[in-house]
Scaffold this motif. Structure first.
Motif, PDB file in Angstrom:
ATOM      1  N   LYS A  61      36.214  48.577  71.836  1.00 27.99           N
ATOM      2  CA  LYS A  61      35.567  49.142  73.019  1.00 27.99           C
ATOM      3  C   LYS A  61      35.683  50.662  73.022  1.00 27.99           C
ATOM      4  CE  LYS A  61      37.098  48.725  77.399  1.00 27.99           C
ATOM      5  NZ  LYS A  61      37.325  48.215  78.770  1.00 27.99           N
ATOM      6  N   ASN A  62      36.794  51.194  72.546  1.00 29.53           N
ATOM      7  CA  ASN A  62      36.934  52.649  72.445  1.00 29.53           C
ATOM      8  C   ASN A  62      35.862  53.238  71.529  1.00 29.53           C
ATOM      9  OD1 ASN A  62      39.150  52.574  74.093  1.00 29.53           O
ATOM     10  ND2 ASN A  62      40.648  52.931  72.491  1.00 29.53           N
ATOM     11  N   ASP A  63      35.635  52.577  70.384  1.00 28.55           N
ATOM     12  CA  ASP A  63      34.606  53.039  69.453  1.00 28.55           C
ATOM     13  C   ASP A  63      33.224  53.001  70.107  1.00 28.55           C
ATOM     14  OD1 ASP A  63      36.470  53.343  67.381  1.00 28.55           O
ATOM     15  OD2 ASP A  63      36.279  51.241  66.810  1.00 28.55           O
ATOM     16  N   LEU A  64      32.959  51.940  70.853  1.00 24.17           N
ATOM     17  CA  LEU A  64      31.670  51.804  71.533  1.00 24.17           C
ATOM     18  C   LEU A  64      31.493  52.903  72.571  1.00 24.17           C
ATOM     19  CD1 LEU A  64      29.050  50.335  72.238  1.00 24.17           C
ATOM     20  CD2 LEU A  64      30.386  48.814  73.711  1.00 24.17           C
ATOM     21  N   LEU A  65      32.545  53.203  73.309  1.00 31.39           N
ATOM     22  CA  LEU A  65      32.458  54.254  74.322  1.00 31.39           C
ATOM     23  C   LEU A  65      32.087  55.589  73.691  1.00 31.39           C
ATOM     24  CD1 LEU A  65      33.137  55.145  77.364  1.00 31.39           C
ATOM     25  CD2 LEU A  65      35.266  55.966  76.358  1.00 31.39           C
ATOM     26  N   VAL A  66      32.766  55.940  72.619  1.00 34.55           N
ATOM     27  CA  VAL A  66      32.490  57.216  71.958  1.00 34.55           C
ATOM     28  C   VAL A  66      31.060  57.247  71.433  1.00 34.55           C
ATOM     29  CG1 VAL A  66      33.105  58.706  70.015  1.00 34.55           C
ATOM     30  CG2 VAL A  66      34.905  57.630  71.382  1.00 34.55           C
ATOM     31  N   ALA A  67      30.611  56.146  70.817  1.00 31.57           N
ATOM     32  CA  ALA A  67      29.250  56.085  70.292  1.00 31.57           C
ATOM     33  C   ALA A  67      28.212  56.178  71.406  1.00 31.57           C
ATOM     34  CB  ALA A  67      29.049  54.791  69.500  1.00 31.57           C
ATOM     35  N   ALA A  68      28.506  55.552  72.551  1.00 33.40           N
ATOM     36  CA  ALA A  68      27.550  55.511  73.655  1.00 33.40           C
ATOM     37  C   ALA A  68      27.444  56.846  74.381  1.00 33.40           C
ATOM     38  CB  ALA A  68      27.939  54.412  74.644  1.00 33.40           C
ATOM     39  N   ILE A 117      37.174  60.772  80.440  1.00 33.82           N
ATOM     40  CA  ILE A 117      37.933  59.613  79.957  1.00 33.82           C
ATOM     41  C   ILE A 117      38.954  60.037  78.912  1.00 33.82           C
ATOM     42  CG2 ILE A 117      37.736  57.412  78.728  1.00 33.82           C
ATOM     43  CD1 ILE A 117      34.946  57.133  80.062  1.00 33.82           C
ATOM     44  N   ALA A 118      38.585  60.998  78.064  1.00 33.03           N
ATOM     45  CA  ALA A 118      39.475  61.433  76.990  1.00 33.03           C
ATOM     46  C   ALA A 118      40.782  62.018  77.516  1.00 33.03           C
ATOM     47  CB  ALA A 118      38.762  62.453  76.111  1.00 33.03           C
ATOM     48  N   VAL A 119      40.750  62.561  78.729  1.00 42.55           N
ATOM     49  CA  VAL A 119      41.951  63.169  79.308  1.00 42.55           C
ATOM     50  C   VAL A 119      43.085  62.159  79.441  1.00 42.55           C
ATOM     51  CG1 VAL A 119      42.878  64.244  81.396  1.00 42.55           C
ATOM     52  CG2 VAL A 119      40.686  64.990  80.500  1.00 42.55           C
ATOM     53  N   THR A 120      42.738  60.891  79.660  1.00 40.45           N
ATOM     54  CA  THR A 120      43.771  59.879  79.898  1.00 40.45           C
ATOM     55  C   THR A 120      43.815  58.791  78.826  1.00 40.45           C
ATOM     56  OG1 THR A 120      42.230  58.659  81.331  1.00 40.45           O
ATOM     57  CG2 THR A 120      43.747  60.219  82.392  1.00 40.45           C
ATOM     58  N   HIS A 121      42.990  58.880  77.794  1.00 40.65           N
ATOM     59  CA  HIS A 121      42.976  57.870  76.736  1.00 40.65           C
ATOM     60  C   HIS A 121      43.172  58.549  75.386  1.00 40.65           C
ATOM     61  CE1 HIS A 121      41.148  55.546  79.979  1.00 40.65           C
ATOM     62  NE2 HIS A 121      41.454  54.466  79.304  1.00 40.65           N
ATOM     63  N   ARG A 127      39.300  60.801  68.802  1.00 41.42           N
ATOM     64  CA  ARG A 127      37.940  60.756  68.257  1.00 41.42           C
ATOM     65  C   ARG A 127      37.136  61.982  68.685  1.00 41.42           C
ATOM     66  NH1 ARG A 127      36.962  55.298  67.144  1.00 41.42           N
ATOM     67  NH2 ARG A 127      38.972  54.424  66.502  1.00 41.42           N
ATOM     68  N   LEU A 128      37.292  62.354  69.943  1.00 40.77           N
ATOM     69  CA  LEU A 128      36.548  63.495  70.464  1.00 40.77           C
ATOM     70  C   LEU A 128      37.017  64.790  69.814  1.00 40.77           C
ATOM     71  CD1 LEU A 128      34.290  63.974  72.496  1.00 40.77           C
ATOM     72  CD2 LEU A 128      36.022  64.438  74.230  1.00 40.77           C
ATOM     73  N   ARG A 129      38.322  64.900  69.611  1.00 45.23           N
ATOM     74  CA  ARG A 129      38.866  66.088  68.953  1.00 45.23           C
ATOM     75  C   ARG A 129      38.322  66.218  67.532  1.00 45.23           C
ATOM     76  NH1 ARG A 129      43.830  64.949  69.490  1.00 45.23           N
ATOM     77  NH2 ARG A 129      44.140  64.004  67.438  1.00 45.23           N
ATOM     78  N   SER A 158      39.441  75.040  71.436  1.00 45.77           N
ATOM     79  CA  SER A 158      40.140  74.995  72.723  1.00 45.77           C
ATOM     80  C   SER A 158      39.468  75.909  73.740  1.00 45.77           C
ATOM     81  CB  SER A 158      41.614  75.386  72.541  1.00 45.77           C
ATOM     82  OG  SER A 158      41.743  76.768  72.239  1.00 45.77           O
ATOM     83  N   GLN A 159      39.007  77.063  73.292  1.00 46.54           N
ATOM     84  CA  GLN A 159      38.322  78.002  74.181  1.00 46.54           C
ATOM     85  C   GLN A 159      37.032  77.389  74.720  1.00 46.54           C
ATOM     86  OE1 GLN A 159      39.434  81.322  74.881  1.00 46.54           O
ATOM     87  NE2 GLN A 159      37.864  81.249  76.474  1.00 46.54           N
ATOM     88  N   MET A 160      36.263  76.759  73.849  1.00 41.83           N
ATOM     89  CA  MET A 160      34.988  76.193  74.255  1.00 41.83           C
ATOM     90  C   MET A 160      35.167  74.947  75.120  1.00 41.83           C
ATOM     91  SD  MET A 160      33.001  78.419  73.214  1.00 41.83           S
ATOM     92  CE  MET A 160      31.548  77.587  73.866  1.00 41.83           C
ATOM     93  N   LEU A 161      36.164  74.135  74.818  1.00 50.34           N
ATOM     94  CA  LEU A 161      36.440  72.978  75.664  1.00 50.34           C
ATOM     95  C   LEU A 161      36.859  73.425  77.057  1.00 50.34           C
ATOM     96  CD1 LEU A 161      38.306  70.388  73.404  1.00 50.34           C
ATOM     97  CD2 LEU A 161      36.084  70.118  74.512  1.00 50.34           C
ATOM     98  N   GLY A 162      37.694  74.475  77.122  1.00 51.96           N
ATOM     99  CA  GLY A 162      38.095  75.009  78.418  1.00 51.96           C
ATOM    100  C   GLY A 162      36.903  75.517  79.201  1.00 51.96           C
TER     101      GLY A 162
END
Length: 199
Positions: A61-68, A117-121, A127-129, A158-162
Motif C-alpha cells: 500500500k505504501n508503494d501504491l500511495l507513492v505511485a498514485a 503523509i511522509a511526515v509521519t510515515h 521513497r519521497l526523499r 532541504s531548502q526546496m522542500l522547506g
C-alpha cells in the motif's frame, strides 16, 4: 473441474487499462478517507479489480500511495537549458520549481498530500526523499562542486522542500503569495551558495 482459484499472475481485463484505473481510484480514496483508513481490498472493489492485481502492479500500500500521488514530471523538459538562462543556476532552478508547482493544481494537490503523509510515515518519507534527491542530482549534478557533492545536493533539496512546505502546506505569509520571480531572487542565491560556495 476444480473451483480453486488459479495461482500466478492475476488476469488482466482485455480492454481496460487496469493500472490507470487502480491509480485513479487510489487517488480518490486516499483523498476521501486518508491513508490509514483506505485498504487495498476497498480500492480493488471500487476499481473493479482483484486486490491481487494491485499487489502485482504496485507491491505494498505504501508503494501504491507513492505511485498514485507522486507528480508526473518530465525533468529533462522542465529543466532543459537551465545553464543558458539569464539568471544564475540557483535562481533559475527555484523559478522553474515554483512554476512547475503552480502550473498544475491537480498534481500539486497530490504532491502536497504525499508530503503530509511522509511526515509521519518513515517508509514513504524514504521513497519521497529518494525521488527528490534523484531530481536534484539529475538537474544540478553537473553544476555542483566536487567537494561535499552529496551534502550540497542534500542541502538544495532541504531548502526546496522547506520552501514548498512553507508555501503550499503552512501557507506562510510573505512566501505563500510571492511570485516565482520574487522567490527566485530571494532563495536562488542560497541555492547557488550550496552548489558553488566555499566550505
Amino acid at each position: 473441474m476444480s473451483s480453486a482459484r488459479r495461482r500466478g499472475r492475476p488476469r488482466l481485463g482485455p480492454t481496460v487499462d487496469n493500472r490507470e484505473r487502480i491509480l485513479t481510484t487510489a487517488r480518490e480514496m486516499f483523498s476521501e478517507s486518508g491513508f490509514e483508513r483506505t485498504t487495498m481490498r476497498a480500492i480493488g472493489r471500487r476499481a473493479g479489480v482483484d486486490p491481487a492485481l494491485i499487489h502485482h502492479y504496485f507491491g505494498t500500500k505504501n508503494d501504491l500511495l507513492v505511485a498514485a500521488l507522486r507528480p508526473e514530471v518530465d525533468v529533462s523538459t522542465v529543466f532543459a537549458g537551465i545553464a543558458e538562462a539569464d539568471t544564475s543556476v540557483g535562481c533559475e532552478f527555484v523559478h522553474r520549481v515554483v512554476d512547475l508547482w503552480e502550473s498544475d493544481p491537480q498534481q500539486r494537490a497530490r504532491a502536497v498530500a504525499l508530503l503530509r503523509i511522509a511526515v509521519t510515515h518513515e517508509e514513504i518519507a524514504d521513497r519521497l526523499r529518494e525521488f527528490f534527491l534523484g531530481v536534484a542530482t539529475g538537474v544540478l549534478g553537473q553544476f555542483v562542486h566536487a567537494d561535499q557533492l552529496e551534502r550540497r545536493v542534500a542541502l538544495v533539496m532541504s531548502q526546496m522542500l522547506g520552501l514548498v512546505l512553507a508555501r503550499y502546506v503552512m501557507r506562510v505569509p510573505g512566501i505563500a503569495e510571492a511570485s516565482a520571480a520574487e522567490l527566485s531572487r530571494w532563495v536562488g542565491p542560497t541555492i547557488d551558495n550550496y552548489l558553488f560556495g566555499e566550505q
